[in-house]
Motif scaffolding. Structure first.
Motif, PDB file in Angstrom:
ATOM      1  N   ALA A 230       4.133  -0.360 -12.246  1.00  0.00           N
ATOM      2  CA  ALA A 230       3.361   0.510 -11.356  1.00  0.00           C
ATOM      3  C   ALA A 230       2.184  -0.102 -10.525  1.00  0.00           C
ATOM      4  CB  ALA A 230       2.773   1.777 -12.249  1.00  0.00           C
ATOM      5  N   GLU A 231       1.518  -1.000 -11.066  1.00  0.00           N
ATOM      6  CA  GLU A 231       0.650  -1.874 -10.280  1.00  0.00           C
ATOM      7  C   GLU A 231       1.147  -2.499  -9.001  1.00  0.00           C
ATOM      8  OE1 GLU A 231      -2.903  -2.621 -13.869  1.00  0.00           O
ATOM      9  OE2 GLU A 231      -1.149  -4.087 -13.334  1.00  0.00           O
ATOM     10  N   ALA A 233       3.863  -1.802  -7.568  1.00  0.00           N
ATOM     11  CA  ALA A 233       4.486  -0.709  -6.532  1.00  0.00           C
ATOM     12  C   ALA A 233       3.255  -0.361  -5.758  1.00  0.00           C
ATOM     13  CB  ALA A 233       5.046   0.366  -7.149  1.00  0.00           C
ATOM     14  N   VAL A 234       2.070   0.070  -6.321  1.00  0.00           N
ATOM     15  CA  VAL A 234       0.732   0.312  -5.407  1.00  0.00           C
ATOM     16  C   VAL A 234       0.421  -0.948  -4.457  1.00  0.00           C
ATOM     17  CG1 VAL A 234      -1.400   1.242  -5.625  1.00  0.00           C
ATOM     18  CG2 VAL A 234       0.175   2.124  -7.001  1.00  0.00           C
ATOM     19  N   ILE A 237       2.837  -1.192  -1.501  1.00  0.00           N
ATOM     20  CA  ILE A 237       2.731   0.021  -0.368  1.00  0.00           C
ATOM     21  C   ILE A 237       1.318  -0.573   0.209  1.00  0.00           C
ATOM     22  CG2 ILE A 237       1.922   2.246   0.069  1.00  0.00           C
ATOM     23  CD1 ILE A 237       4.161   2.889  -2.321  1.00  0.00           C
ATOM     24  N   ARG A 238       0.212  -0.890  -0.474  1.00  0.00           N
ATOM     25  CA  ARG A 238      -1.268  -1.168   0.324  1.00  0.00           C
ATOM     26  C   ARG A 238      -0.976  -2.481   1.108  1.00  0.00           C
ATOM     27  NH1 ARG A 238      -4.560   0.994  -4.260  1.00  0.00           N
ATOM     28  NH2 ARG A 238      -4.729   3.248  -3.552  1.00  0.00           N
ATOM     29  N   GLY A 241      -0.035  -1.840   4.344  1.00  0.00           N
ATOM     30  CA  GLY A 241      -1.159  -1.507   5.101  1.00  0.00           C
ATOM     31  C   GLY A 241      -0.993  -0.252   6.064  1.00  0.00           C
ATOM     32  N   THR A 242      -0.184  -0.563   7.079  1.00  0.00           N
ATOM     33  CA  THR A 242      -0.080   0.600   8.082  1.00  0.00           C
ATOM     34  C   THR A 242       1.609   0.943   7.999  1.00  0.00           C
ATOM     35  OG1 THR A 242       0.502  -1.115   9.671  1.00  0.00           O
ATOM     36  CG2 THR A 242      -1.804  -0.185   9.748  1.00  0.00           C
ATOM     37  N   TYR A 243       1.864   1.988   8.150  1.00  0.00           N
ATOM     38  CA  TYR A 243       3.230   2.544   8.307  1.00  0.00           C
ATOM     39  C   TYR A 243       3.568   3.302   9.624  1.00  0.00           C
ATOM     40  CZ  TYR A 243       0.951   6.621   6.500  1.00  0.00           C
ATOM     41  OH  TYR A 243       0.245   7.630   6.305  1.00  0.00           O
ATOM     42  N   ASP A 244       4.983   3.248  10.034  1.00  0.00           N
ATOM     43  CA  ASP A 244       4.899   4.060  11.285  1.00  0.00           C
ATOM     44  C   ASP A 244       5.530   5.506  10.947  1.00  0.00           C
ATOM     45  OD1 ASP A 244       4.925   1.988  12.778  1.00  0.00           O
ATOM     46  OD2 ASP A 244       6.743   1.293  12.293  1.00  0.00           O
TER      47      ASP A 244
ATOM     48  N   VAL B  36      -2.769   4.681 -11.913  1.00  0.00           N
ATOM     49  CA  VAL B  36      -1.813   3.896 -11.105  1.00  0.00           C
ATOM     50  C   VAL B  36      -0.899   4.957 -10.696  1.00  0.00           C
ATOM     51  CG1 VAL B  36      -0.439   2.080 -10.954  1.00  0.00           C
ATOM     52  CG2 VAL B  36      -2.504   1.630 -11.957  1.00  0.00           C
ATOM     53  N   LEU B  40      -0.018   6.134  -6.813  1.00  0.00           N
ATOM     54  CA  LEU B  40       1.212   5.824  -6.276  1.00  0.00           C
ATOM     55  C   LEU B  40       1.635   7.217  -5.606  1.00  0.00           C
ATOM     56  CD1 LEU B  40       3.415   3.647  -5.957  1.00  0.00           C
ATOM     57  CD2 LEU B  40       4.238   4.120  -8.299  1.00  0.00           C
ATOM     58  N   LEU B  43       0.069   7.994  -2.415  1.00  0.00           N
ATOM     59  CA  LEU B  43       0.622   6.957  -1.310  1.00  0.00           C
ATOM     60  C   LEU B  43       1.919   7.468  -0.954  1.00  0.00           C
ATOM     61  CD1 LEU B  43      -0.548   3.326  -2.835  1.00  0.00           C
ATOM     62  CD2 LEU B  43      -1.310   4.490  -0.518  1.00  0.00           C
ATOM     63  N   GLU B  58       0.482   8.001  13.789  1.00  0.00           N
ATOM     64  CA  GLU B  58       1.536   7.260  13.270  1.00  0.00           C
ATOM     65  C   GLU B  58       1.381   5.730  13.019  1.00  0.00           C
ATOM     66  OE1 GLU B  58       4.497   7.297  16.194  1.00  0.00           O
ATOM     67  OE2 GLU B  58       5.331   9.296  15.532  1.00  0.00           O
ATOM     68  N   ARG B  60      -1.745   5.394  10.590  1.00  0.00           N
ATOM     69  CA  ARG B  60      -2.952   5.436   9.755  1.00  0.00           C
ATOM     70  C   ARG B  60      -2.697   4.226   8.976  1.00  0.00           C
ATOM     71  NH1 ARG B  60      -1.873  11.356   8.116  1.00  0.00           N
ATOM     72  NH2 ARG B  60      -2.719  10.223   6.303  1.00  0.00           N
ATOM     73  N   THR B  61      -3.878   3.973   8.460  1.00  0.00           N
ATOM     74  CA  THR B  61      -3.905   2.750   7.476  1.00  0.00           C
ATOM     75  C   THR B  61      -4.287   3.469   6.446  1.00  0.00           C
ATOM     76  OG1 THR B  61      -5.350   1.550   9.051  1.00  0.00           O
ATOM     77  CG2 THR B  61      -5.524   1.002   6.863  1.00  0.00           C
ATOM     78  N   LEU B  62      -3.294   2.756   5.008  1.00  0.00           N
ATOM     79  CA  LEU B  62      -3.426   3.627   3.896  1.00  0.00           C
ATOM     80  C   LEU B  62      -4.542   3.302   3.079  1.00  0.00           C
ATOM     81  CD1 LEU B  62       0.122   2.839   2.748  1.00  0.00           C
ATOM     82  CD2 LEU B  62      -0.679   4.785   3.244  1.00  0.00           C
TER      83      LEU B  62
END
Lengths: 244, 62
Positions: A230-231, A233-234, A237-238, A241-244, B36, B40, B43, B58, B60-62
Motif C-alpha cells: 500500500a505504501e 502504491a501511494v 502515485i505521488r 506528481g501531476t496527472y493529465d 495508507v 490511496l 488519491l 488538468e 493539478r499537483t497531488l
C-alpha cells in the motif's frame, strides 16, 4: 489491504474482513496463544532447579528460532531481488527483516530477564548473547540503510546485500554454545539437540509454542508485506506528481 | 529437597513485555495500513475527479 481493496460497493468492513485470510490467521493466532498460555502456566511441570522462571524458555526459544526464519526469508528474498529486481522480492525481504528484528529484540529481552535471577547478572559477554547482539545490530543496520541510502533503488540493493551477508551470523549464533566456552544452555531443538534434552511433556509444549509463534510470525509478515504494498502504491502515485 | 525460587516477577515481566510488544506492533501496522489505504483512496478520487470532462484544471499537483 486486500480487505479494503477487494471491497465491493455494498460490502461492510466486517464482511470484507471475513473474506481476508489474514483475519482468520489472526483469529487462529489468538486461539493458539491462549491455549499456549494454558499449557505453559498450568500443564508444564515446574523445573526442580530453576523454578517458575524456566517457563520463559517456552517463549524465548520459539521467538529466537522465528527470528532466524525471518532473516532466512530476508536473505532468500534479497537474492531474489538482486537477480530479478522485482518489487515483490524487496517487499518480502524488507518485511521479513523488520519482523525478524522485532523477534530477535524480544529474544534478547527475554534472555536478559531470564539471566538476572539465574546467572545473577542482566548481561554477560558470553558467545551466544554476543553473537545474537551482533545479529540484532546487522539487521537494524539493514533497516537503517533502506532509510538513509541516497536513492530508494540503492537502498534496496545495498540492504539486500547486507541481508544476505548478515545471515551468515545465524548459524554462528546457533553453534556458538558448542564452538566456544559458553554458560548459555545448549540447544534443545535443531540438528545439535540431544534426544533427551527435554522431558517429553516439555518437548511437546515447546513444539506447540513454536506453532503458535509461527502463526503469529506469519500474520505479522503478511500484514507487513501488505502495508509495504500500500505504501508503494501511494509513493508511485505521488512520484507521478501531476496527472493529465 | 530444596524448593526452587519462584522468581514470579521476572516471569511476569518477560511475558508482559513479549505480549505488549507484539500487540503494539500489530496494532501499529493495522492503524498505519488503514491510514495508507485512506491516502490511496483519496488519491484515486482526486485522479478520477480530475479526469472528468470539463473539469478545467488538468495539471493539478497531488
Amino acid at each position: 489491504m486486500a480487505a479494503i481493496a477487494g471491497r465491493g460497493p455494498t460490502d461492510s468492513p466486517i464482511r470484507s474482513s471475513l473474506r481476508d485470510p489474514r483475519f482468520w490467521l489472526l483469529v487462529a493466532t489468538a486461539a493458539l496463544t491462549i491455549i499456549d498460555g494454558y499449557l505453559i502456566f498450568v500443564v508444564a511441570p515446574t523445573d526442580q532447579v530453576l523454578g517458575h522462571i524456566q517457563r520463559i524458555f517456552y517463549i524465548h526459544v520459539p521467538i529466537s528460532i522465528l527470528s532466524f526464519l525471518g532473516f532466512l526469508v530476508c536473505a532468500v528474498a534479497g537474492i531474489g531481488y538482486l537477480i530479478r529486481r522485482g518489487e515483490v522480492w524487496d517487499r518480502v525481504a524488507h518485511a521479513a527483516a523488520e519482523v525478524g528484528v522485532v523477534f530477535v529484540t524480544l529474544a534478547l529481552v527475554t534472555g536478559v530477564i531470564w539471566a538476572r535471577p539465574v546467572w545473577g547478572v542482566w548481561w554477560t559477554w558470553e558467545p551466544r548473547l554476543t553473537t545474537t547482539l551482533i545479529l540484532w545490530l546487522i539487521y537494524v543496520a539493514y533497516l537503517m540503510i533502506r532509510h538513509y541510502a541516497p536513492t530508494a533503488q540503492q537502498g534496496r540493493a545495498w540492504s539486500a546485500v547486507v541481508g544476505i551477508i548478515g545471515f551468515v551470523d545465524v548459524p554462528i549464533v546457533y553453534y556458538s554454545v558448542q564452538w566456544w566456552r559458553s554458560i548459555h544452555p545448549v540447544q534443545v531443538i535443531g540438528p545439535e539437540a540431544a534426544d533427551d534434552a527435554l522431558e517429553p511433556i516439555m518437548a511437546r509444549i515447546l513444539v506447540f509454542s513454536l506453532v503458535a509463534a509461527l502463526a503469529l510470525f506469519s500474520y505479522l509478515l503478511l500484514e507487513r508485506v501488505a502495508l509495504r504494498g500500500a505504501e508503494d502504491a501511494v509513493s508511485a502515485i505521488r512520484r507521478q506528481g501531476t496527472y493529465d | 529437597m530444596t524448593v526452587p525460587p519462584s522468581n514470579l516477577p521476572y516471569l511476569f515481566a518477560a511475558f508482559a513485555v513479549v505480549w505488549a510488544v507484539f500487540f503494539i506492533y500489530a496494532a501499529y501496522m493495522s492503524w498505519r495500513r488503514q491510514s495508507v489505504q485512506r491516502d490511496l483512496q483519496d488519491l484515486h478520487e482526486a485522479i478520477e475527479s480530475a479526469e472528468e470532462p470539463g473539469d478545467g484544471d488538468e495539471n493539478r499537483t497531488l
